[in-house]
Design an enzyme around this catalytic site. Structure first.
Site, PDB file in Angstrom:
ATOM      1  N   GLU A  12       0.823  -1.216   0.000  1.00  0.00           N
ATOM      2  CA  GLU A  12       0.000   0.000   0.000  1.00  0.00           C
ATOM      3  C   GLU A  12       0.854   1.263   0.000  1.00  0.00           C
ATOM      4  OE1 GLU A  12      -3.666  -2.109   2.500  1.00  0.00           O
ATOM      5  OE2 GLU A  12      -2.049  -1.136   3.576  1.00  0.00           O
ATOM      6  N   GLY A  78     -12.365  -5.037   3.137  1.00  0.00           N
ATOM      7  CA  GLY A  78     -13.382  -5.927   2.577  1.00  0.00           C
ATOM      8  C   GLY A  78     -14.733  -5.217   2.597  1.00  0.00           C
ATOM      9  N   ILE A 172     -11.551 -11.044   7.346  1.00  0.00           N
ATOM     10  CA  ILE A 172     -12.918 -11.566   7.208  1.00  0.00           C
ATOM     11  C   ILE A 172     -13.070 -12.184   5.813  1.00  0.00           C
ATOM     12  CG2 ILE A 172     -15.385 -11.044   7.339  1.00  0.00           C
ATOM     13  CD1 ILE A 172     -13.889 -10.581  10.007  1.00  0.00           C
ATOM     14  N   MET A 193      -8.464  -4.001   9.465  1.00  0.00           N
ATOM     15  CA  MET A 193      -7.807  -4.492  10.678  1.00  0.00           C
ATOM     16  C   MET A 193      -7.053  -3.418  11.472  1.00  0.00           C
ATOM     17  SD  MET A 193      -6.551  -8.143   9.034  1.00  0.00           S
ATOM     18  CE  MET A 193      -5.916  -8.827  10.546  1.00  0.00           C
ATOM     19  N   ASP A 217     -11.881  -6.679  -1.731  1.00  0.00           N
ATOM     20  CA  ASP A 217     -12.556  -7.991  -1.716  1.00  0.00           C
ATOM     21  C   ASP A 217     -13.912  -7.780  -1.054  1.00  0.00           C
ATOM     22  OD1 ASP A 217     -10.407  -7.911   0.722  1.00  0.00           O
ATOM     23  OD2 ASP A 217     -12.315  -8.709   1.381  1.00  0.00           O
TER      24      ASP A 217
HETATM   25  N1  SAH Z   1      -2.623 -12.159   3.670  1.00  0.00           N
HETATM   26  C1  SAH Z   1      -1.798 -11.311   4.510  1.00  0.00           C
HETATM   27  C2  SAH Z   1      -2.627 -10.611   5.566  1.00  0.00           C
HETATM   28  C3  SAH Z   1      -3.545  -9.628   4.990  1.00  0.00           C
HETATM   29  S1  SAH Z   1      -4.481  -8.920   6.215  1.00  0.00           S
HETATM   30  C4  SAH Z   1      -0.764 -12.184   5.204  1.00  0.00           C
HETATM   31  O1  SAH Z   1      -0.837 -13.385   5.081  1.00  0.00           O
HETATM   32  O2  SAH Z   1       0.105 -11.627   5.868  1.00  0.00           O
HETATM   33  C5  SAH Z   1      -5.479  -7.820   5.275  1.00  0.00           C
HETATM   34  C6  SAH Z   1      -5.044  -6.388   5.240  1.00  0.00           C
HETATM   35  O3  SAH Z   1      -5.899  -5.683   4.353  1.00  0.00           O
HETATM   36  C7  SAH Z   1      -5.200  -5.667   6.565  1.00  0.00           C
HETATM   37  O4  SAH Z   1      -4.258  -4.628   6.665  1.00  0.00           O
HETATM   38  C8  SAH Z   1      -6.647  -5.125   6.514  1.00  0.00           C
HETATM   39  O5  SAH Z   1      -6.743  -3.830   7.053  1.00  0.00           O
HETATM   40  C9  SAH Z   1      -7.013  -5.105   5.026  1.00  0.00           C
HETATM   41  N2  SAH Z   1      -8.183  -5.923   4.612  1.00  0.00           N
HETATM   42  C10 SAH Z   1      -8.559  -6.052   3.300  1.00  0.00           C
HETATM   43  N3  SAH Z   1      -9.609  -6.896   3.193  1.00  0.00           N
HETATM   44  C11 SAH Z   1      -9.914  -7.315   4.454  1.00  0.00           C
HETATM   45  C12 SAH Z   1     -10.888  -8.227   4.964  1.00  0.00           C
HETATM   46  N4  SAH Z   1     -11.737  -8.880   4.168  1.00  0.00           N
HETATM   47  N5  SAH Z   1     -10.909  -8.449   6.312  1.00  0.00           N
HETATM   48  C13 SAH Z   1     -10.050  -7.790   7.128  1.00  0.00           C
HETATM   49  N6  SAH Z   1      -9.089  -6.946   6.678  1.00  0.00           N
HETATM   50  C14 SAH Z   1      -9.005  -6.697   5.353  1.00  0.00           C
END
Ligand code: SAH
Length: 251
Positions: A12, A78, A172, A193, A217
């Site tokens: 980002e 999301g 989520i 998050m 997403d």
């Molecule tokens: N896949 C990554 C973790 C991603 S966490 C790993 O394995 O390390 C997702 C990040 O994008 C977080 O910073 C959150 O703020 C944002 N985000 C995007 N879609 C999200 C969703 N469906 N639920 C929660 N956070 C989401």
């Protein structure tokens, strides 16, 4: 005016960093705080990493050591509200920690001893951000993001929304959790998050705060794949485009 800008992920923040000029870097607690000029304005830019603890501790250091006049969190989320599509942008008017439950059903989401469930974002920052993101989408998005990715993500004419942003230490990606959140959080637009943790820190320091999130997403069973593709190919364009349009328009 000094702007504090936080992103959670390298994907980002990565297009914002090369645009910083007159940059001084300070390492504190495994974070790099980049102080300098971004699109003509004084900023401190930092990658918090993911989750509420990481983002709250980053916001605390940012405010306590660098004294920004406001804090803006910029990243992905999301989409939960019906009608939100990948590529749409949500500017949160309120932020809530959806995984906070002190055990009393009518006080769900309330932060004990503070007595607050929903933290308010700053209205004038939000108004400026709405205009800036609309301008970015109208004028620059289609030349900024390669057409193959716009097609892949089904992005045509994204729209800018306001609503509640809910944060928790969970990605989520589950239809049932999605439904639960939509029925329990007032005016819920999207989930992520970090935002509400940063909003709580800003509230406690009395610093104006805003959270800008592009939908990556739909917070459902398909989210893992959709998020991974989006964050790799498109998220950085939205964060740079939004911050560039916003800071360039500020007085
Ligand atoms: N896949 C990554 C973790 C991603 S966490 C790993 O394995 O390390 C997702 C990040 O994008 C977080 O910073 C959150 O703020 C944002 N985000 C995007 N879609 C999200 C969703 N469906 N639920 C929660 N956070 C989401």
């Amino acid at each position: 005016m000094k702007y504090g800008i936080i992103c959670a992920m390298e994907e980002e923040i990565r297009l914002l960093l090369p645009d910083l000029t007159d940059c001084t870097m300070t390492e504190i607690a495994h974070r790099t705080f980049h102080e300098g000029k971004l699109y003509g304005k004084d900023v401190v830019l930092v990658q918090s990493r993911i989750g509420k603890v990481a983002s709250a501790s980053t916001a605390t250091t940012l405010i306590d050591r660098f004294h920004p006049d406001c804090v803006i969190f910029c990243g992905t989320a999301g989409g939960v509200a019906p009608g939100l599509h990948v590529g749409d942008v949500v500017i949160g008017d309120r932020l809530v920690q959806h995984d906070f439950d002190c055990g009393v059903p009518e006080r769900i989401f309330e932060i004990p001893l503070l007595g607050i469930k929903y933290f308010e974002a700053d209205k004038s920052l939000n108004n400026a951000l709405i205009k800036a993101v609309e301008n970015y989408i109208k004028n620059d998005l289609h030349s900024d993001i390669p057409a193959c990715y716009l097609d892949e993500f089904g992005i045509k004419s994204p729209t800018v929304h306001t609503g509640t942003i809910a944060s928790g230490d969970q990605f989520i990606c589950d239809n049932q959790k999605h439904e639960w959140l939509y029925s329990h959080v007032e005016s819920l637009a999207c989930v992520e998050m970090e935002g509400a943790a940063v909003a709580q820190v800003c509230y406690e320091f009395d610093v104006p705060c805003a959270v800008v999130r592009v939908i990556s997403d739909s917070a459902n069973d398909d989210s893992n794949v959709d998020f991974d593709r989006f964050v790799k190919e498109a998220a950085c364009h939205f964060t740079r485009g939004s911050m560039k349009a916003f800071l360039s328009a500020e007085k």
